[in-house]
Write a protein that holds these residues in place. Structure first.
Motif, mmCIF file in Angstrom:
data_model
loop_
_atom_site.group_PDB
_atom_site.id
_atom_site.type_symbol
_atom_site.label_atom_id
_atom_site.label_comp_id
_atom_site.label_asym_id
_atom_site.label_seq_id
_atom_site.Cartn_x
_atom_site.Cartn_y
_atom_site.Cartn_z
ATOM 1 N N ARG A 124 0.834 -1.204 0.000
ATOM 2 C CA ARG A 124 0.000 0.000 0.000
ATOM 3 C C ARG A 124 0.867 1.253 0.000
ATOM 4 N NH1 ARG A 124 -2.387 -3.923 -0.417
ATOM 5 N NH2 ARG A 124 -1.595 -3.417 -2.494
ATOM 6 N N CYS A 125 2.005 1.193 0.678
ATOM 7 C CA CYS A 125 2.944 2.320 0.620
ATOM 8 C C CYS A 125 3.476 2.500 -0.797
ATOM 9 C CB CYS A 125 4.095 2.086 1.601
ATOM 10 S SG CYS A 125 3.628 2.155 3.344
ATOM 11 N N MET A 126 3.768 1.401 -1.468
ATOM 12 C CA MET A 126 4.224 1.489 -2.857
ATOM 13 C C MET A 126 3.121 2.040 -3.766
ATOM 14 S SD MET A 126 7.370 0.528 -2.708
ATOM 15 C CE MET A 126 7.342 1.347 -1.092
ATOM 16 N N ASP A 127 1.882 1.678 -3.468
ATOM 17 C CA ASP A 127 0.764 2.197 -4.268
ATOM 18 C C ASP A 127 0.631 3.711 -4.111
ATOM 19 O OD1 ASP A 127 0.172 -0.318 -5.163
ATOM 20 O OD2 ASP A 127 -1.405 -0.692 -3.678
ATOM 21 N N VAL A 128 0.903 4.203 -2.905
ATOM 22 C CA VAL A 128 0.848 5.644 -2.690
ATOM 23 C C VAL A 128 1.883 6.350 -3.557
ATOM 24 C CG1 VAL A 128 1.247 7.475 -1.002
ATOM 25 C CG2 VAL A 128 -0.085 5.461 -0.364
ATOM 26 N N LEU A 129 3.091 5.800 -3.619
ATOM 27 C CA LEU A 129 4.123 6.400 -4.461
ATOM 28 C C LEU A 129 3.753 6.293 -5.939
ATOM 29 C CD1 LEU A 129 7.399 5.161 -2.693
ATOM 30 C CD2 LEU A 129 6.300 7.407 -2.537
ATOM 31 N N LEU A 135 7.737 12.396 -12.630
ATOM 32 C CA LEU A 135 8.463 13.661 -12.597
ATOM 33 C C LEU A 135 7.943 14.571 -11.493
ATOM 34 C CD1 LEU A 135 10.655 15.393 -13.826
ATOM 35 C CD2 LEU A 135 8.993 16.241 -15.484
ATOM 36 N N LEU A 136 6.629 14.574 -11.286
ATOM 37 C CA LEU A 136 6.050 15.425 -10.251
ATOM 38 C C LEU A 136 6.561 15.017 -8.873
ATOM 39 C CD1 LEU A 136 4.107 17.654 -9.397
ATOM 40 C CD2 LEU A 136 2.272 15.944 -9.365
ATOM 41 N N LEU A 137 6.619 13.719 -8.607
ATOM 42 C CA LEU A 137 7.123 13.244 -7.320
ATOM 43 C C LEU A 137 8.596 13.583 -7.146
ATOM 44 C CD1 LEU A 137 6.665 11.730 -4.698
ATOM 45 C CD2 LEU A 137 7.087 9.583 -5.919
ATOM 46 N N LEU A 220 16.866 10.043 -18.207
ATOM 47 C CA LEU A 220 15.884 10.976 -18.752
ATOM 48 C C LEU A 220 15.296 11.852 -17.646
ATOM 49 C CD1 LEU A 220 14.702 11.608 -21.546
ATOM 50 C CD2 LEU A 220 12.832 10.035 -21.017
ATOM 51 N N SER A 221 15.051 11.276 -16.480
ATOM 52 C CA SER A 221 14.508 12.050 -15.359
ATOM 53 C C SER A 221 15.520 13.079 -14.866
ATOM 54 C CB SER A 221 14.122 11.110 -14.211
ATOM 55 O OG SER A 221 13.107 10.210 -14.610
ATOM 56 N N GLU A 222 16.798 12.686 -14.832
ATOM 57 C CA GLU A 222 17.841 13.637 -14.416
ATOM 58 C C GLU A 222 17.914 14.798 -15.392
ATOM 59 O OE1 GLU A 222 21.416 15.766 -14.653
ATOM 60 O OE2 GLU A 222 20.985 14.163 -16.107
ATOM 61 N N ALA A 223 17.805 14.517 -16.688
ATOM 62 C CA ALA A 223 17.823 15.584 -17.681
ATOM 63 C C ALA A 223 16.638 16.528 -17.483
ATOM 64 C CB ALA A 223 17.803 14.990 -19.089
ATOM 65 N N ALA A 224 15.477 15.963 -17.142
ATOM 66 C CA ALA A 224 14.298 16.802 -16.909
ATOM 67 C C ALA A 224 14.479 17.683 -15.678
ATOM 68 C CB ALA A 224 13.056 15.925 -16.756
ATOM 69 N N LEU A 225 15.036 17.114 -14.604
ATOM 70 C CA LEU A 225 15.265 17.902 -13.393
ATOM 71 C C LEU A 225 16.292 19.005 -13.644
ATOM 72 C CD1 LEU A 225 15.334 15.126 -10.641
ATOM 73 C CD2 LEU A 225 13.533 16.805 -11.070
ATOM 74 N N SER A 226 17.351 18.686 -14.375
ATOM 75 C CA SER A 226 18.358 19.700 -14.684
ATOM 76 C C SER A 226 17.771 20.786 -15.582
ATOM 77 C CB SER A 226 19.572 19.047 -15.356
ATOM 78 O OG SER A 226 20.236 18.167 -14.471
ATOM 79 N N PHE A 227 16.910 20.396 -16.505
ATOM 80 C CA PHE A 227 16.256 21.378 -17.373
ATOM 81 C C PHE A 227 15.422 22.351 -16.552
ATOM 82 C CE2 PHE A 227 12.819 22.915 -20.063
ATOM 83 C CZ PHE A 227 13.502 23.288 -21.218
ATOM 84 N N LEU A 228 14.804 21.844 -15.480
ATOM 85 C CA LEU A 228 13.979 22.687 -14.618
ATOM 86 C C LEU A 228 14.802 23.442 -13.584
ATOM 87 C CD1 LEU A 228 11.008 20.207 -14.001
ATOM 88 C CD2 LEU A 228 11.049 22.169 -15.551
ATOM 89 N N GLY A 229 16.123 23.220 -13.579
ATOM 90 C CA GLY A 229 16.983 23.904 -12.627
ATOM 91 C C GLY A 229 17.051 23.242 -11.273
ATOM 92 N N LEU A 230 16.596 21.984 -11.162
ATOM 93 C CA LEU A 230 16.573 21.284 -9.882
ATOM 94 C C LEU A 230 17.622 20.190 -9.787
ATOM 95 C CD1 LEU A 230 12.695 20.925 -9.496
ATOM 96 C CD2 LEU A 230 14.193 22.611 -8.419
#
Length: 297
Positions: A124-129, A135-137, A220-230
Motif C-alpha cells: 500500500r505504501c508502494m501504491d501511494v508512491l 516527474l512530479l514526485l 531521462l529524469s535527471e535531464a528533466a530535473l536539470s532542465f527545470l533547474g533542480l
C-alpha cells in the motif's frame, strides 16, 4: 543453492549472451553504451577544451574543425561540455537505480515471502508512491531537500523503488511455491538463507531487465530535473541544463540544443535496445517462442 539451480542459471546466462551476440540492435546499443562509459570515465581527459573555458571572441560559433559541436553564448566548447556531462548522467543513473534496486528488492522480497499484514502495509505504501506522476514526485522531493546532484539521485531512486518492489514481489509469489523452496523449509533452512540462496537467483532475470530499462528512464529524469533547474547546478555541465540554456537560441544557434538532445536520445535509446533484447532472451516464454521459430525456419 542447489547444483540444478546453478546449472539452470548458468545455462540461461549462456543462452542470453549467445542470443545477444546475434542481435544487431542489441550489439548497436551495447556499442553506444560502451562508448558512453568510456566518455563518461575519461571525458575530462578526452575533452579538447575545459568545460568552463570562456572565450567571448568565439561565442555562438557554429560547428567547425576547431569546435565540432560549436560554442555557446560564453564561447565555451559544446563538445567538451557534452562529453563531461556524460559522467553526470551515468552517475545519476547508476546511483539512483542502485538505490531503487536495493530498497525495492528488499521490500518486495519480504512482502512476497511473508505475505499477510506485512505485504499489505508495504504494497500500500508502494501504491501511494505509484499514485504520483514520476516527474512530479521527483520535483516534490528535490524541492523539499534542495536542488543538487545528490538530491536528484535520491529523488529518482525513491521514484523508481515501487517498480522494483512490485517486480520482486511478483517473482517471489511464484517462486515461493516451488518444490525446492518447500524442501529448504522442510530441512529447517532459515528464511533469510532461503530468500538469498533459492528465491533471489530465480527472480534475477526480470530484475536485470528492469534495471537496464530503469537506467534509461533515470537518465531521462535527471535531464528533466536539470532542465527545470533542480538537478546539476551551473557551471557544472549537464545535458538537461544545456538544453535549458539553449532554448533561447533555437533560431540563431541550433547546435546548443541539438547536440545535448542527441546525447540524451542516443543514451536512452541504447539502454532501451539492450533492455528489450535482455527481456527477449531472459523471458522463458519468449525463449520458447524464439526456439520454435528457429526450428521451423
Amino acid at each position: 543453492m542447489s547444483e540444478q539451480t546453478v546449472g539452470r542459471s548458468e545455462g540461461s546466462l549462456r543462452r542470453a549472451l549467445s542470443a545477444l551476440r546475434h542481435d544487431p540492435l542489441a550489439l548497436t546499443g551495447s556499442a553506444v553504451l560502451v562508448l558512453l562509459v568510456v566518455v563518461g570515465v575519461a571525458g575530462s581527459w578526452l575533452a579538447p577544451y575545459g568545460v568552463n573555458d570562456v572565450d567571448v571572441d568565439r561565442m555562438l560559433q557554429p560547428p567547425s574543425g576547431a569546435h565540432p559541436f560549436g560554442t555557446d553564448e560564453l564561447g565555451r566548447d559544446v563538445l567538451s561540455r557534452v562529453m563531461v556531462a556524460a559522467r553526470v548522467s551515468l552517475q545519476v543513473g547508476l546511483v539512483s537505480v542502485g538505490i531503487a534496486l536495493v530498497v525495492g528488492v528488499t521490500l518486495g522480497l519480504f512482502a512476497g515471502y511473508y505475505r499477510g499484514w506485512l505485504d499489505n502495509v508495504l504494497m500500500r505504501c508502494m501504491d501511494v508512491l505509484f499514485a504520483f506522476p514520476v516527474l512530479l514526485l521527483a520535483v516534490a522531493i528535490v524541492a523539499v531537500l534542495g536542488p543538487g546532484l545528490l538530491t536528484a539521485m535520491i529523488a529518482i531512486g525513491v521514484v523508481y523503488t515501487p517498480i522494483f518492489a512490485r517486480v520482486t514481489r511478483a517473482g517471489v509469489l511464484s517462486v515461493r511455491e516451488q518444490v525446492f523452496v518447500r524442501a529448504a523449509v522442510s530441512i529447517g533452512a532459515s528464511d533469510l538463507r532461503i530468500m538469498r540462496r533459492h528465491v533471489l537467483p530465480n527472480i534475477a532475470a526480470p530484475l536485470i531487465v528492469q534495471t537496464s530499462l530503469s537506467l534509461a528512464f533515470a537518465i531521462l529524469s535527471e535531464a528533466a530535473l536539470s532542465f527545470l533547474g533542480l538537478g546539476v547546478q551551473p557551471p557544472a555541465p549537464a545535458w538537461g541544463r544545456m538544453l535549458f540554456d539553449g532554448r533561447g537560441f533555437v533560431t540563431d544557434a541550433w547546435w546548443l540544443g541539438v547536440f545535448p538532445g542527441a546525447a540524451i536520445f542516443l543514451t536512452v535509446l541504447a539502454f532501451n535496445l539492450v533492455g528489450d533484447a535482455l527481456r527477449d532472451v531472459l523471458d522463458p516464454r519468449q525463449l520458447t517462442v524464439n526456439e520454435a521459430r528457429r526450428s521451423t525456419g
